[in-house]
Design an enzyme around this catalytic site. Structure first.
Site, mmCIF file in Angstrom:
data_model
loop_
_atom_site.group_PDB
_atom_site.id
_atom_site.type_symbol
_atom_site.label_atom_id
_atom_site.label_comp_id
_atom_site.label_asym_id
_atom_site.label_seq_id
_atom_site.Cartn_x
_atom_site.Cartn_y
_atom_site.Cartn_z
ATOM 1 N N PHE A 1 0.950 -1.423 0.036
ATOM 2 C CA PHE A 1 -0.090 0.235 -0.162
ATOM 3 C C PHE A 1 0.569 1.106 -0.502
ATOM 4 O O PHE A 1 1.696 1.080 0.638
ATOM 5 C CB PHE A 1 -0.865 0.118 1.246
ATOM 6 C CG PHE A 1 -1.929 1.509 1.105
ATOM 7 C CD1 PHE A 1 -3.187 0.988 0.160
ATOM 8 C CD2 PHE A 1 -1.669 2.360 1.980
ATOM 9 C CE1 PHE A 1 -3.883 2.351 0.532
ATOM 10 C CE2 PHE A 1 -2.461 3.385 1.901
ATOM 11 C CZ PHE A 1 -3.589 3.370 1.373
ATOM 12 N N ASP B 1 9.138 3.094 1.815
ATOM 13 C CA ASP B 1 8.273 3.411 2.399
ATOM 14 C C ASP B 1 7.950 3.278 3.531
ATOM 15 O O ASP B 1 7.696 2.142 4.434
ATOM 16 C CB ASP B 1 7.059 2.811 1.377
ATOM 17 C CG ASP B 1 5.581 3.605 1.645
ATOM 18 O OD1 ASP B 1 5.025 4.887 3.088
ATOM 19 O OD2 ASP B 1 4.771 3.669 0.956
ATOM 20 N N LYS C 1 1.880 9.933 8.003
ATOM 21 C CA LYS C 1 1.166 9.306 9.529
ATOM 22 C C LYS C 1 2.237 9.658 10.754
ATOM 23 O O LYS C 1 1.614 10.734 10.926
ATOM 24 C CB LYS C 1 1.554 7.651 9.821
ATOM 25 C CG LYS C 1 0.765 7.285 7.954
ATOM 26 C CD LYS C 1 -0.232 5.779 8.633
ATOM 27 C CE LYS C 1 -1.184 5.474 7.788
ATOM 28 N NZ LYS C 1 -0.747 5.140 5.998
HETATM 29 C C1 LIG Z 1 -1.211 5.094 4.866
HETATM 30 C C2 LIG Z 1 0.058 4.146 4.462
HETATM 31 C C3 LIG Z 1 0.398 5.774 3.052
HETATM 32 C C4 LIG Z 1 -1.167 6.985 2.764
HETATM 33 O O1 LIG Z 1 -0.817 7.530 3.413
HETATM 34 P P1 LIG Z 1 -1.384 8.533 3.140
HETATM 35 O O2 LIG Z 1 -1.051 9.631 4.214
HETATM 36 O O3 LIG Z 1 -2.736 8.448 3.714
HETATM 37 O O4 LIG Z 1 -1.703 9.106 2.218
HETATM 38 C C5 LIG Z 1 1.088 5.201 2.139
HETATM 39 N N1 LIG Z 1 2.368 4.278 2.250
HETATM 40 C C6 LIG Z 1 2.239 2.927 3.547
HETATM 41 C C7 LIG Z 1 3.029 2.214 3.443
HETATM 42 C C8 LIG Z 1 0.940 3.038 4.424
HETATM 43 O O5 LIG Z 1 0.376 2.923 5.850
#
Ligand SMILES: *Cc1c(COP(=O)(O)O)cnc(C)c1O
Length: 394
Positions: A135, A220, A249
């Site tokens: 994700f 990420d 986050k």
């Molecule tokens: C939540 C998340 C995202 C997206 O973040 P948003 O602030 O909702 O755009 C991207 N990568 C990872 C691993 C995430 O957990």
């Protein structure tokens, strides 16, 4: 137990809001530390932390102080002008990365990955390797990197040239990587996919392959970062150095803040005019990020995260119906023996505990790093009670 105030708000929510989230089960009006309250006054122990985002819990005094004093002094500048909060936070992140690096600020995880995607194009290559189940966000670019067909299907065509490989499978990476690839993007632990860690050595092996073929490695760390998994970014346990790190986050201590960090000499850089964000790294969010990092350092919360993980695992080990607990630090997936996760999460909610079902048989918890043994005892009691109830329905 739907009270009339909640019913009224539900109706207004349905009348006013786009339905992409489905009707939320509760609505919240207050938070303090590890607790939140709904509008009927019911109190919940928050073991989800705004999805791994309220890194110090709710209304942390240091964050409140930094934010309120900053908004009173200087709230927004645009990036035509610099400010000490943004530069200060960037320097702090450089220190935490521990290698030569540069920082771009944005407001979210998706935007951080968009920035990484654009950096990868500056290599002159345009193919990307991502992983199944990953994700990386919901914007069209970040969605193009996200390995979840159901989230992608309604929005095709997405960006071309992204290949998805099984997460944790180094053989398939060996077969697919070449000097035609611009970037490999990976989560150190797949968060949204149900807290899935790769086999030990995987990140290291991918790093070596990327180096060999001159391919950028983007980690990420949006969900794993900010100390949540016992280190600043979540990849340190394998001793690798990525070319790009994305964060969001927990970075803003509950305020909207994302970052894309370029590391080392092998990564291209933006030149003036190539990228930007109106709000990105604004003084208020930056001051919250800086305050949060200082608290994590001062209270040694990364060490605490690993101790609390042990305590949570011990408590869960005593319960029936759990197959395994996976993840690291305070990002844990509780894998159930049966497909009862959404029913269980709903019962936890009834019992005053916030957790999240990421799939039919996985419950995710991501409490604030300030979680204590007392909170964990309360969590264990409420979780066990809910687990017992849902099993007896079977
Ligand atoms: C939540 C998340 C995202 C997206 O973040 P948003 O602030 O909702 O755009 C991207 N990568 C990872 C691993 C995430 O957990």
């Amino acid at each position: 137990m739907i009270n009339s105030a909640k019913k009224n708000l539900d109706e207004r929510w349905i009348g006013a809001m786009e339905q992409n989230y489905g009707v939320p089960a509760i609505s919240l009006v207050k938070g303090k530390g590890l607790y939140v309250w709904d509008e009927s006054g019911k109190k919940y122990l928050d073991f989800l932390g705004g999805i791994a985002t309220n890194i110090l819990g709710h209304a942390d005094p240091a964050v409140v102080k930094a934010v309120s004093s900053q908004i009173r002094t200087l709230g927004h500048t645009s990036n035509f002008y610099s400010h000490p909060q943004g530069v200060g936070l960037a320097e702090k992140l450089q220190e935490l990365v521990g290698h030569q690096s540069k920082v771009f600020f944005c407001n979210s995880g998706a935007e951080a990955n968009e920035a990484a995607l654009k950096i990868s194009r500056l290599t002159g290559r345009n193919r990307i390797i991502s992983t199944e189940g990953s994700f990386h966000g919901r914007t069209m670019g970040a969605l193009s990197l996200t390995g979840q067909p159901a989230k992608r299907a309604p929005f095709i065509p997405l960006l071309r040239g992204v290949k998805f490989l099984p997460y944790g499978d180094i053989r398939s990476m060996e077969r697919s990587i070449s000097a035609r690839i611009a970037m490999v993007i990976l989560e150190p632990i797949q968060g949204e996919n149900g807290v899935v860690p790769p086999p030990p050595g995987y990140l290291r092996a991918v790093r070596d392959l990327c180096t060999k073929h001159g391919v950028l490695l983007c980690i990420d760390a949006v969900q794993t970062g900010m100390g949540r998994t016992g280190s600043w970014f979540g990849y340190e346990s394998e001793g690798i150095i990525p070319d790009i790190i994305t964060m969001a986050k927990g970075l803003g201590g509950g305020l909207p803040l994302g970052a894309m960090i370029t590391v080392g000499n092998d990564v291209p850089h933006f030149s003036p005019g190539q990228h930007g964000s109106t709000f990105g790294g604004n003084p208020v969010s930056a001051s919250a990020g800086l305050a949060s990092i200082k608290v994590i350092e001062k209270k040694q919360l990364m060490k605490s995260a690993l101790l609390m993980e042990k305590s949570i695992r011990r408590a869960l080990m005593k319960m029936e119906g759990i197959l395994e607990v996976r993840g690291r630090g305070l990002l844990l997936g509780i894998v159930l023996k049966e497909n009862i996760a959404s029913e269980l999460a709903a019962l936890c909610l009834d019992n005053g505990l916030l957790v999240n079902a990421t799939s039919a048989n996985v419950i995710r918890i991501a409490p604030a790093l300030t979680v204590s043994h007392v909170h964990i005892q309360e969590f264990a009691k409420k979780f066990a009670l809910s687990l017992k109830k849902v099993s007896s329905h079977e």
